[in-house]
Scaffold this motif. Sequence first.
Motif, PDB file in Angstrom:
ATOM      1  N   VAL B  22     -80.123 -27.614 -47.063  1.00 22.77           N
ATOM      2  CA  VAL B  22     -79.315 -27.764 -48.281  1.00 22.77           C
ATOM      3  C   VAL B  22     -79.230 -26.420 -48.999  1.00 22.77           C
ATOM      4  N   GLU B  23     -80.356 -25.744 -49.043  1.00 24.51           N
ATOM      5  CA  GLU B  23     -80.399 -24.451 -49.714  1.00 24.51           C
ATOM      6  C   GLU B  23     -79.414 -23.469 -49.068  1.00 24.51           C
ATOM      7  N   ALA B  24     -79.466 -23.405 -47.737  1.00 23.67           N
ATOM      8  CA  ALA B  24     -78.601 -22.458 -47.029  1.00 23.67           C
ATOM      9  C   ALA B  24     -77.131 -22.815 -47.214  1.00 23.67           C
ATOM     10  N   ILE B  25     -76.830 -24.103 -47.135  1.00 26.47           N
ATOM     11  CA  ILE B  25     -75.423 -24.516 -47.272  1.00 26.47           C
ATOM     12  C   ILE B  25     -74.911 -24.192 -48.674  1.00 26.47           C
ATOM     13  N   LEU B  26     -75.699 -24.524 -49.655  1.00 22.97           N
ATOM     14  CA  LEU B  26     -75.244 -24.272 -51.015  1.00 22.97           C
ATOM     15  C   LEU B  26     -75.120 -22.771 -51.287  1.00 22.97           C
ATOM     16  N   PHE B  27     -76.029 -22.023 -50.699  1.00 26.87           N
ATOM     17  CA  PHE B  27     -75.985 -20.569 -50.890  1.00 26.87           C
ATOM     18  C   PHE B  27     -74.701 -19.991 -50.313  1.00 26.87           C
ATOM     19  N   GLU B  37     -70.731 -34.373 -48.301  1.00 19.54           N
ATOM     20  CA  GLU B  37     -70.431 -33.281 -47.385  1.00 19.54           C
ATOM     21  C   GLU B  37     -71.711 -32.663 -46.835  1.00 19.54           C
ATOM     22  N   LEU B  38     -72.711 -32.592 -47.686  1.00 20.65           N
ATOM     23  CA  LEU B  38     -73.993 -32.066 -47.212  1.00 20.65           C
ATOM     24  C   LEU B  38     -74.507 -32.929 -46.055  1.00 20.65           C
ATOM     25  N   ASN B  39     -74.467 -34.223 -46.286  1.00 22.92           N
ATOM     26  CA  ASN B  39     -74.944 -35.141 -45.241  1.00 22.92           C
ATOM     27  C   ASN B  39     -74.128 -34.994 -43.966  1.00 22.92           C
ATOM     28  N   TRP B  73     -72.746 -30.099 -55.937  1.00 21.59           N
ATOM     29  CA  TRP B  73     -73.897 -29.271 -56.297  1.00 21.59           C
ATOM     30  C   TRP B  73     -73.653 -27.803 -55.967  1.00 21.59           C
ATOM     31  N   ALA B  74     -74.259 -26.964 -56.779  1.00 23.46           N
ATOM     32  CA  ALA B  74     -74.087 -25.529 -56.555  1.00 23.46           C
ATOM     33  C   ALA B  74     -75.314 -24.786 -57.066  1.00 23.46           C
ATOM     34  N   LEU B  75     -75.535 -23.636 -56.492  1.00 25.58           N
ATOM     35  CA  LEU B  75     -76.580 -22.748 -57.002  1.00 25.58           C
ATOM     36  C   LEU B  75     -75.915 -21.727 -57.915  1.00 25.58           C
TER      37      LEU B  75
END
Lengths: 216, 216, 272
Positions: B22-27, B37-39, B73-75
């Motif tokens: 999740v971290e990598a995708i959001l980054f 979409e994450l799933n 969600w976003a960072l």
Amino acid sequence: MAEPGEDSLFEAPPMGEQERMVEAILFASAEPVTVAELNARMPHGADAAEALVHLRKRYDGRGVHLVKVGDAWALRTAPDLGFLMQKETVETRKLSRAAIETLAIVAYHQPVTRAEIEEIRGVSVSRGTVDQLLELEWIKFGRRKMTPGRPVTYVVTDEFLDHFGLESARDLPGLKELRAAGLLDSRPPMGNLPAGEAEDDDDGPPPDDQGEMFDE
Amino acid sequence: MAEPGEDSLFEAPPMGEQERMVEAILFASAEPVTVAELNARMPHGADAAEALVHLRKRYDGRGVHLVKVGDAWALRTAPDLGFLMQKETVETRKLSRAAIETLAIVAYHQPVTRAEIEEIRGVSVSRGTVDQLLELEWIKFGRRKMTPGRPVTYVVTDEFLDHFGLESARDLPGLKELRAAGLLDSRPPMGNLPAGEAEDDDDGPPPDDQGEMFDE
Amino acid sequence: MRRSFPVGSMGEVVSLNTVASVEARRAAEALIVDVDGFEGPLDLLLTLSRTQKVDLRTISVLALAEQYLAFIEEARTLRIELAADYLVMAAWLAFLKSRLLLPPDPAEEGPSGEDLAAHLAFQLERLQAMRDAAARLMGRDRKGRDFFVRGLPEGVARVKRVTYTATLLDLMQGYARIRTRDEFRPFSMDRDRILTLEQALDRMRPLIGFAGDWTDLMSYLPDGWEDDPGLRRSATAATFAASLELAKEGRIELRQAETYAPIQIRRKDGDG
């Protein structure tokens, strides 16, 4: 946080705070950021280099890594998670064999002249090949060689390091072995050996040029 | 929670791993990413919603926050560090010729109206020039002139004196000194001394302008 | 290499060559189809060297030369046009071959056949090494393919603050420049303080009708202008010029008793 730059003339923010700052700056940037620039943007007295050490540790094993690129630092997703990123994958133009070889020669022999590249490949290097690599910002002009004609040299860029996940040109795979095998020496071609048209400045860089780059 | 049974051939990765994903995708994503979409992007059986909870906690208090944008969600960099996202560059430029001349006229003839400045310079003075000097706080508005239209006048400021190392405007070198310094030596063809202090009063600005300034 | 062969083993060398040639010919036939696929003669040599199935360090340059020459020969019989550098290489390899096979000519200078062969082997090895390095490089985790940059970078707002500077000297030079310039440029206010020729003419025309007697030119100056030296100078010059103009028109006469004496004018009679 109130203008830390203002009242921190004498006191730098605590290291934890500095780490947050470095984290934020690197997060905000797609390009690597140098320590000097980090320090310039952080409040007076901050020590970005130390904060980076802490931050690197913190991101160890995470989905995002702190990597060093030349003199600069950047956050990059962990390579093992690349499979999640089809969406982000950028289709790069397929490089010709000539371009790939030329790139490798520049990387391993830098600073290297065009004549030297031709000597190694045994064929003349087309303008388009070099242009393509320049355009990708993988190679750039280095300083001129102190040989007759003062030919320009090529060196790889930080963008090259970034693209291939290298901290420095010293970390090129197999560099040590190649050097040990003498394959990065520039032996002067013999007399009338036809390969390459390196007649004029055929005898490659003085060996210390090479040394200068990798030996320090 | 991962649909159990649907695909138990593959076990969902451990939660720590999911969190990394999740971290990598959001980054890497240019836009906020929804849980759905994450799933979809993560391996079967992964539970992005839960991973997000862990991730949010991990970034709590860091330089980067996990934020919800709509249902995605976003960072984002921590709002309190916004000041780091500015880079101030200070560039020092030489004052333009027009500005220097205008400033000189104000200094020597103050209080002086814009019309008078134009008369002395022989060309119109742009608004920008005056504004620039006002902004630099080298000139300011003086009292209004008791002439028709009651035009505003300009005078130099303490800031001006400070910058040019003068104690008062009276310390400005007079025309005689300018001449002695060779700054006024270009003699006009008729042999008239330029704007001399009343030694020849048939040209230049009325001499009392000068006098008003330095005599009061 | 050549020196290590005893004289008696020449035949062996020849037979080795023959074998190599046959193999080479076969290889050449396969390669010839692909001649456009080679990046020059060195690349072709490198490809040919693979048929020897040995480490490049122990390669037989002589055999390689044979193979290459066979390739060129084959291309020729098939009337395939080869770029000049392939032919240059062929010529050079033929020379190298003779150097390797024939006893050295003591009169000849330059590198020995072995030196040349060793260098060629080095070149091949180096090219191969660069190819391997290139492959390893391209096989690395790469940005945009295996690892990724921040997808939503926040631009750094570049706040550019411009400050201006000037020195006292700039200021003084600027002022001096203006004051010097004054001398060459009429001020608008200067115009208030001069009498133009036109103005003097306009003023004199109606007056000269009354000048039946000689009158001082200075009396035609506008009222008050004679008190101020600057104004007087300008008015005198303009009035004098105007009087010359009127004399030219034949309307007045001028006279002056002596140098620096007053100038006098009179209406010219018969002029109405």
